[in-house]
Design an enzyme around this catalytic site. Sequence first.
Site, PDB file in Angstrom:
ATOM      1  N   THR A 112     -25.295  67.618 -49.611  1.00 50.20           N
ATOM      2  CA  THR A 112     -25.033  68.545 -50.730  1.00 50.20           C
ATOM      3  C   THR A 112     -23.508  69.438 -50.273  1.00 50.20           C
ATOM      4  OG1 THR A 112     -27.082  68.928 -51.063  1.00 50.20           O
ATOM      5  CG2 THR A 112     -25.798  70.736 -52.001  1.00 50.20           C
ATOM      6  N   TYR A 164     -27.073  66.678 -58.808  1.00 51.96           N
ATOM      7  CA  TYR A 164     -25.809  66.445 -58.372  1.00 51.96           C
ATOM      8  C   TYR A 164     -25.803  65.165 -57.483  1.00 51.96           C
ATOM      9  CZ  TYR A 164     -27.452  68.168 -54.203  1.00 51.96           C
ATOM     10  OH  TYR A 164     -28.548  68.468 -53.256  1.00 51.96           O
ATOM     11  N   ASP A 189     -31.708  67.889 -45.756  1.00 55.32           N
ATOM     12  CA  ASP A 189     -33.094  67.207 -45.598  1.00 55.32           C
ATOM     13  C   ASP A 189     -33.492  66.724 -44.341  1.00 55.32           C
ATOM     14  OD1 ASP A 189     -33.054  67.717 -48.512  1.00 55.32           O
ATOM     15  OD2 ASP A 189     -33.289  65.363 -48.905  1.00 55.32           O
TER      16      ASP A 189
HETATM   17  N1  GLU Z   1     -30.856  65.267 -50.423  1.00 54.85           N
HETATM   18  C1  GLU Z   1     -29.614  66.088 -50.052  1.00 54.85           C
HETATM   19  C2  GLU Z   1     -29.399  65.872 -48.474  1.00 54.85           C
HETATM   20  O1  GLU Z   1     -30.006  65.989 -47.676  1.00 54.85           O
HETATM   21  C3  GLU Z   1     -29.932  67.410 -50.560  1.00 54.85           C
HETATM   22  C4  GLU Z   1     -29.983  68.501 -49.220  1.00 54.85           C
HETATM   23  C5  GLU Z   1     -28.842  69.094 -49.013  1.00 54.85           C
HETATM   24  O2  GLU Z   1     -27.804  68.640 -48.420  1.00 54.85           O
HETATM   25  O3  GLU Z   1     -28.666  70.416 -49.063  1.00 54.85           O
HETATM   26  O4  GLU Z   1     -28.313  65.552 -48.290  1.00 54.85           O
END
Ligand code: GLU
Length: 348
Positions: free
Chosen positions: A32, A45, A112
């Site tokens: 993210t 996103y 994650d």
């Molecule tokens: N699913 C994403 C990841 O782990 C969202 C979690 C994040 O980065 O906050 O890259």
Amino acid sequence: MKFFKGLILMMFLGASVLMAKPTVYILATGGTIAGSADNALTGSYKSGAVNVDALISAVPQINEIANIKGEQIANIGSQAMNNETWLTLAKRANELLKQKDVAGIVVTHGTDTMEETAYFLNLVVKSDKPIVLVGAMRASTSMSADGPLNIYNAVNVAMDKASVGKGVLVVMNDEIHAAREVTKTITTAVNTFKSPNTGKIGTVNYGIVNYYMNSTRKHTKNSEFSINNISALPRVDIIFGHSEDTPDFVKTAVEKGAKGIVLAGVGNGNPYPSVEEALAEAAKAGVVVVRTSRTGSGSTSVGAEVDDAKLGFVTGDNLNAAKARVLLMVALTKTNDKDKIQKLYKEY
Ligand code: GLU
């Protein structure tokens, strides 16, 4: 005269050494923190849409405190994190930290699976220099994005002498956590990272670093594990326990070639009766079975309601299932002796 000229030159060189900014590498993997959305008020996103140079230029203040160098290792949502990327990242970290001029490394990562990558690096990177994982809960285009300040704080932690020898660290939301202890506890909130068994080890507030605790377990430079000559990791599956459970998943894991199985059992790492039977059969067949708890904290006691000695099981101390899996994968690169592996769960 010559003497004075020499003296001035030495003073000048000394001052420039003192003033030289430390070199910090930012190894980007996605998440993210590198995500972007169409508007500032959406939770939807695309992860890994922004590259390392854009990440660095979003926080120009880090160039004032450190000589920043960026490298793109991957650009994925961390739900797609995999052994190959782990090995690439760990090998690159080992190479970079050997260089005298490198003070530390910041790894940008999705949240994650950040705890798994942090613990993996904690087990296999051979250096006392700081490695700091950082991410964001809000995309870079979001209102009140948390990424830029998290990055600024992470760089400060990575270049701080007090971070040396602390093992791999996770910096999020002004807190510093030890890789072994930290876990993501809330799906969407910025204060998602907690260390349920021990608490955070320090804080970082607009770059000001304070430590209050040390992790007591072996890590990085003291770790006996090395991945330098390893190109693949063994398969280890996690089985999540529940009422009216079925042994089918344990049987499938064994059939598919798992070398280890981690049970995220109910309560004190307990399996459903038919699952216990299937796990005992797996252990008899040479698969290393590690019991942990799905509760999220506390240690799984040896032989409380499960006769571990008789059934051939190992317990994962107070590691959650995801981290117990990481340690088992790494341990299996050295041994599949369950007594030796049990000992490792007390040391790492
Ligand atoms: N699913 C994403 C990841 O782990 C969202 C979690 C994040 O980065 O906050 O890259």
